[in-house]
Motif scaffolding. Sequence first.
Motif, mmCIF file in Angstrom:
data_model
loop_
_atom_site.group_PDB
_atom_site.id
_atom_site.type_symbol
_atom_site.label_atom_id
_atom_site.label_comp_id
_atom_site.label_asym_id
_atom_site.label_seq_id
_atom_site.Cartn_x
_atom_site.Cartn_y
_atom_site.Cartn_z
ATOM 1 N N ASP A 1 0.839 -1.199 0.000
ATOM 2 C CA ASP A 1 0.000 0.000 0.000
ATOM 3 C C ASP A 1 0.880 1.258 0.000
ATOM 4 O OD1 ASP A 1 -2.533 1.234 -0.141
ATOM 5 O OD2 ASP A 1 -2.578 1.528 2.038
ATOM 6 N N GLY A 2 1.996 1.174 -0.720
ATOM 7 C CA GLY A 2 2.893 2.308 -0.873
ATOM 8 C C GLY A 2 3.860 2.543 0.275
ATOM 9 N N VAL A 3 3.879 1.672 1.277
ATOM 10 C CA VAL A 3 4.749 1.841 2.445
ATOM 11 C C VAL A 3 5.671 0.626 2.562
ATOM 12 C CG1 VAL A 3 4.814 2.152 4.951
ATOM 13 C CG2 VAL A 3 2.923 3.117 3.635
ATOM 14 N N GLU A 4 6.970 0.889 2.791
ATOM 15 C CA GLU A 4 7.918 -0.199 3.032
ATOM 16 C C GLU A 4 7.926 -0.519 4.521
ATOM 17 O OE1 GLU A 4 11.745 0.868 1.552
ATOM 18 O OE2 GLU A 4 11.112 0.708 -0.536
ATOM 19 N N PHE A 5 7.394 -1.677 4.867
ATOM 20 C CA PHE A 5 7.377 -2.131 6.255
ATOM 21 C C PHE A 5 8.554 -3.075 6.478
ATOM 22 C CE2 PHE A 5 2.956 -1.069 5.419
ATOM 23 C CZ PHE A 5 2.631 -0.337 6.544
ATOM 24 N N ARG A 6 8.926 -3.247 7.727
ATOM 25 C CA ARG A 6 9.974 -4.192 8.101
ATOM 26 C C ARG A 6 9.381 -5.184 9.124
ATOM 27 N NH1 ARG A 6 15.406 -2.770 6.971
ATOM 28 N NH2 ARG A 6 15.549 -0.744 5.971
ATOM 29 N N PRO A 7 8.546 -6.102 8.658
ATOM 30 C CA PRO A 7 7.949 -7.064 9.588
ATOM 31 C C PRO A 7 8.998 -8.045 10.105
ATOM 32 C CG PRO A 7 7.373 -7.619 7.338
ATOM 33 C CD PRO A 7 8.117 -6.322 7.294
ATOM 34 N N VAL B 1 4.644 -6.032 12.971
ATOM 35 C CA VAL B 1 4.778 -5.062 11.886
ATOM 36 C C VAL B 1 4.771 -3.663 12.503
ATOM 37 C CG1 VAL B 1 3.888 -4.259 9.672
ATOM 38 C CG2 VAL B 1 3.485 -6.632 10.375
ATOM 39 N N PRO B 2 5.966 -3.069 12.690
ATOM 40 C CA PRO B 2 6.021 -1.714 13.240
ATOM 41 C C PRO B 2 5.427 -0.691 12.271
ATOM 42 C CG PRO B 2 8.175 -2.796 13.337
ATOM 43 C CD PRO B 2 7.276 -3.637 12.488
ATOM 44 N N ARG B 3 5.048 0.443 12.799
ATOM 45 C CA ARG B 3 4.519 1.580 12.032
ATOM 46 C C ARG B 3 3.238 1.225 11.281
ATOM 47 N NH1 ARG B 3 7.856 3.642 7.964
ATOM 48 N NH2 ARG B 3 8.361 1.518 7.441
ATOM 49 N N ALA B 4 2.407 0.393 11.880
ATOM 50 C CA ALA B 4 1.168 -0.042 11.229
ATOM 51 C C ALA B 4 0.220 1.126 10.977
ATOM 52 C CB ALA B 4 0.472 -1.105 12.078
ATOM 53 N N GLY B 5 0.363 2.202 11.713
ATOM 54 C CA GLY B 5 -0.498 3.363 11.542
ATOM 55 C C GLY B 5 -0.298 4.077 10.211
ATOM 56 N N GLN B 6 0.829 3.834 9.553
ATOM 57 C CA GLN B 6 1.059 4.468 8.255
ATOM 58 C C GLN B 6 0.105 3.929 7.201
ATOM 59 O OE1 GLN B 6 5.198 4.261 7.218
ATOM 60 N NE2 GLN B 6 5.659 6.032 8.480
ATOM 61 N N LEU C 1 -2.801 0.624 7.588
ATOM 62 C CA LEU C 1 -3.243 -0.637 8.174
ATOM 63 C C LEU C 1 -3.414 -1.698 7.097
ATOM 64 C CD1 LEU C 1 -3.875 -2.085 10.738
ATOM 65 C CD2 LEU C 1 -6.220 -1.257 10.605
ATOM 66 N N VAL C 2 -3.894 -1.301 5.937
ATOM 67 C CA VAL C 2 -4.025 -2.239 4.812
ATOM 68 C C VAL C 2 -2.655 -2.792 4.448
ATOM 69 C CG1 VAL C 2 -4.606 -2.402 2.353
ATOM 70 C CG2 VAL C 2 -6.118 -1.180 3.901
ATOM 71 N N GLY C 3 -1.673 -1.915 4.335
ATOM 72 C CA GLY C 3 -0.323 -2.332 3.997
ATOM 73 C C GLY C 3 0.312 -3.180 5.089
ATOM 74 N N ALA C 4 0.100 -2.820 6.359
ATOM 75 C CA ALA C 4 0.654 -3.579 7.473
ATOM 76 C C ALA C 4 0.080 -4.995 7.511
ATOM 77 C CB ALA C 4 0.383 -2.861 8.794
ATOM 78 N N ARG C 5 -1.207 -5.127 7.240
ATOM 79 C CA ARG C 5 -1.829 -6.456 7.188
ATOM 80 C C ARG C 5 -1.185 -7.308 6.091
ATOM 81 N NH1 ARG C 5 -7.845 -6.715 8.817
ATOM 82 N NH2 ARG C 5 -8.193 -4.807 9.980
ATOM 83 N N ILE D 1 -2.924 -4.247 18.118
ATOM 84 C CA ILE D 1 -2.019 -3.151 17.779
ATOM 85 C C ILE D 1 -1.654 -2.453 19.079
ATOM 86 C CG2 ILE D 1 -1.704 -0.984 16.533
ATOM 87 C CD1 ILE D 1 -3.787 -1.972 14.520
ATOM 88 N N GLU D 2 -0.354 -2.438 19.363
ATOM 89 C CA GLU D 2 0.137 -1.823 20.587
ATOM 90 C C GLU D 2 1.331 -0.936 20.251
ATOM 91 O OE1 GLU D 2 2.158 -3.635 24.487
ATOM 92 O OE2 GLU D 2 0.125 -4.356 24.103
ATOM 93 N N ASN D 3 1.271 0.311 20.669
ATOM 94 C CA ASN D 3 2.335 1.286 20.376
ATOM 95 C C ASN D 3 2.651 1.366 18.885
ATOM 96 O OD1 ASN D 3 2.668 1.964 23.115
ATOM 97 N ND2 ASN D 3 4.022 0.214 23.411
ATOM 98 N N GLY D 4 1.624 1.265 18.064
ATOM 99 C CA GLY D 4 1.788 1.388 16.622
ATOM 100 C C GLY D 4 2.274 0.133 15.917
ATOM 101 N N THR D 5 2.443 -0.962 16.659
ATOM 102 C CA THR D 5 2.938 -2.211 16.082
ATOM 103 C C THR D 5 1.810 -3.236 16.008
ATOM 104 O OG1 THR D 5 5.178 -1.840 16.883
ATOM 105 C CG2 THR D 5 4.592 -4.104 16.350
#
Length: 113
Positions: free
Chosen positions: A33-39, A55-60, A62-66, A99-103
Motif C-alpha cells: 500500500d505504498g509503504v515499506e514495512f519491516r515485519p 509489523v512496526p509503524r502499522a499506523g502508516q 493498516l491495509v499495507g501492514a496487514r 495493535i500496541e504502540n503502533g505495532t
Amino acid sequence: MRFSHIIGGALIAALLAGCGITDRARANRVAFDGVEFRPRSQQVGEAREEFAITVPRAGQSLVGARAAGAHEATRYCIENFGRSDLEWEIGPEDEELLIENGTLTLRGRCDGW
C-alpha cells in the motif's frame, strides 16, 4: 607514490561496492500500500511451527501492514517447513487486531508439513 594510488583506488572501489549493496537491498524491499514495512517473525514457545509476526509503524497504512504481515508469515513457513500452508490465530483479515504502540502483531501456525 604508486602504492598510495593503489590504496586510494581500492578504498574508492570498496566504498562504491558498499553503495551498490545498499541499493540492491533497497531494490529487494517490497512496498505494501505504498509503504515499506519491516515485519519480523519469531517462533512462539517451543514449537517452531507457532509464530508471531510484528509489523512496526502499522499506523502508516493498516491495509499495507496487514499485507506485510501475511507476506512475512508465508516467508516464515516456507523457510522453516518448505510450504506456505498456515492457520491464523490472529490473522490479517480479522476485524479485531492486536495493535500496541503502533505495532501490529499477528499470530499463527505453519500447517501441512
